[in-house]
Design an enzyme around this catalytic site. Structure first.
Site, mmCIF file in Angstrom:
data_model
loop_
_atom_site.group_PDB
_atom_site.id
_atom_site.type_symbol
_atom_site.label_atom_id
_atom_site.label_comp_id
_atom_site.label_asym_id
_atom_site.label_seq_id
_atom_site.Cartn_x
_atom_site.Cartn_y
_atom_site.Cartn_z
ATOM 1 N N HIS A 154 -1.166 -1.215 -2.747
ATOM 2 C CA HIS A 154 -1.111 -2.660 -2.517
ATOM 3 C C HIS A 154 -2.518 -3.252 -2.521
ATOM 4 C CE1 HIS A 154 2.986 -1.830 -1.038
ATOM 5 N NE2 HIS A 154 3.225 -3.099 -1.326
ATOM 6 N N LYS A 158 -3.635 -6.149 2.535
ATOM 7 C CA LYS A 158 -2.453 -5.665 3.272
ATOM 8 C C LYS A 158 -2.878 -4.953 4.552
ATOM 9 C CE LYS A 158 1.991 -3.347 2.765
ATOM 10 N NZ LYS A 158 2.682 -4.432 3.495
#
Ligand SMILES: NC(=O)C1=CN([C@@H]2O[C@H](COP(=O)(O)OP(=O)(O)OC[C@H]3O[C@@H](n4cnc5c(N)ncnc54)[C@H](OP(=O)(O)O)[C@@H]3O)[C@@H](O)[C@H]2O)C=CC1
Ligand SMILES: O=C(O)C1=N[C@H](C(=O)O)C[C@H](O)C1
Length: 268
Positions: A154, A158
């Site tokens: 990600h 995040k």
């Protein structure tokens, strides 16, 4: 359906505002951010890069929930638990995409779901929920001589790991194998770890750049490897799933539901 977006200024919040505005049969009636946010007082449409929608961002959810049919919530675990109590009071549908929820958060959501229709999932996309069904089947078919490893990547912003999706896929693999994920998951490895235990489900986390969300479930056998992967290219897939979930929940009884319920994938 009259919908509220909480966490309106976030990456998902802005995408949700856009998606609600574009979806026939839905209307944005509220946008919530926390006290002190730069977004307070702004028009939600402008915040999302659209023309004004005539909805100002506020920090007071109660009066907004009172005139809504549903709330779309991609915020933080503490915020989602608190919004669940308010959504239950207002008897409206609560769609929760927030990840990083712990066991005691789920206990609170279950309590709220006695009065509210809550749809919670670590991933609202069709692709990932379909993938979960496939992972369950493959895990049930292949024995313990195929090691299961889950890899995710990600964007650099995040904050939780492993991702909600990785855990959802881990649960699907564990269900397929008829084992408890909690008792068999290995969330990190460092140093002299020793050899891999048969039956473990391993997780590996990568963070960087602007990656929306990549997930692979690897079944590693002796001499062969099967990989099932999903690549999210755009956050609209999550937002469209969340709006679909709200519309689905409109006429349902109180309870805690998943995207597999919404998408009819429970028998997969
Ligand atoms: N299930 C799914 O399909 C998906 C889930 N997610 C999950 O959604 C969550 C949000 O992701 P993302 O949009 O990238 O994160 P962001 O940090 O961009 O957005 C979260 C927003 O929620 C706000 N917020 C936090 N607490 C409150 C509160 N008490 N009241 C009102 N607003 C609040 C934040 O404000 P502030 O910045 O001031 O803290 C921020 O604007 C994460 O848990 C992520 O993992 C993301 C994509 C898909
Ligand atoms: O934080 C994100 O961005 C995402 N979070 C979800 C997760 O934790 O799996 C879903 C998606 O992968 C994007």
């Amino acid at each position: 359906m009259r919908l509220v977006v909480v966490g309106a200024a976030g990456r998902m919040g802005r995408m949700l505002i856009k998606t609600v505005a574009e979806t026939e049969g839905c209307r944005l009636v509220g946008a919530i951010e926390r006290e002190g946010s730069h977004a307070l007082g702004q028009d939600a449409g402008v915040l999302a890069g659209l023309s004004p929608l005539g909805v100002s961002v506020t920090a007071d959810p109660l009066p907004v929930f009172a005139k809504a049919d549903g709330v779309l919530d991609f915020t933080s675990p503490a915020a989602s638990v608190s919004f669940a109590g308010l959504a239950a009071q207002a008897r409206i549908v609560h769609v929760i995409g927030t990840t990083g929820l712990q066991d005691d958060d789920f206990t609170r959501l279950e309590a709220a779901a006695r009065h509210a229709r809550i749809i919670q999932s670590g991933n609202m996309s069709m692709g990932v929920n379909l993938l979960a069904g496939l992972v369950r089947k493959v895990a049930a078919t292949l024995g313990e001589d195929f090691d299961i490893e889950i890899l995710e990547m990600h964007h650099r912003m995040k904050v939780d790991a492993p991702s909600g999706t990785a855990l959802l896929l881990g649960e699907a693999a564990a269900e397929g194998r008829k084992i408890s994920l909690k008792e068999h998951s290995v969330r990190s490895r460092d140093g002299h770890t020793g050899a891999r235990n048969a039956g473990d489900i391993g997780f590996a986390t990568l963070r960087g750049g602007s990656v929306v969300g990549d997930h692979s479930v690897i079944f590693a056998g002796t001499g062969e490897r099967l990989e099932l992967s999903h690549r999210a290219e755009d956050r609209s897939i999550f937002a469209r799933g969340a709006v679909k979930a709200a519309l689905w929940g409109f006429d349902k009884k109180p309870g805690l539901y998943t995207m597999a319920d919404v998408l009819g994938l429970n028998d997969l």
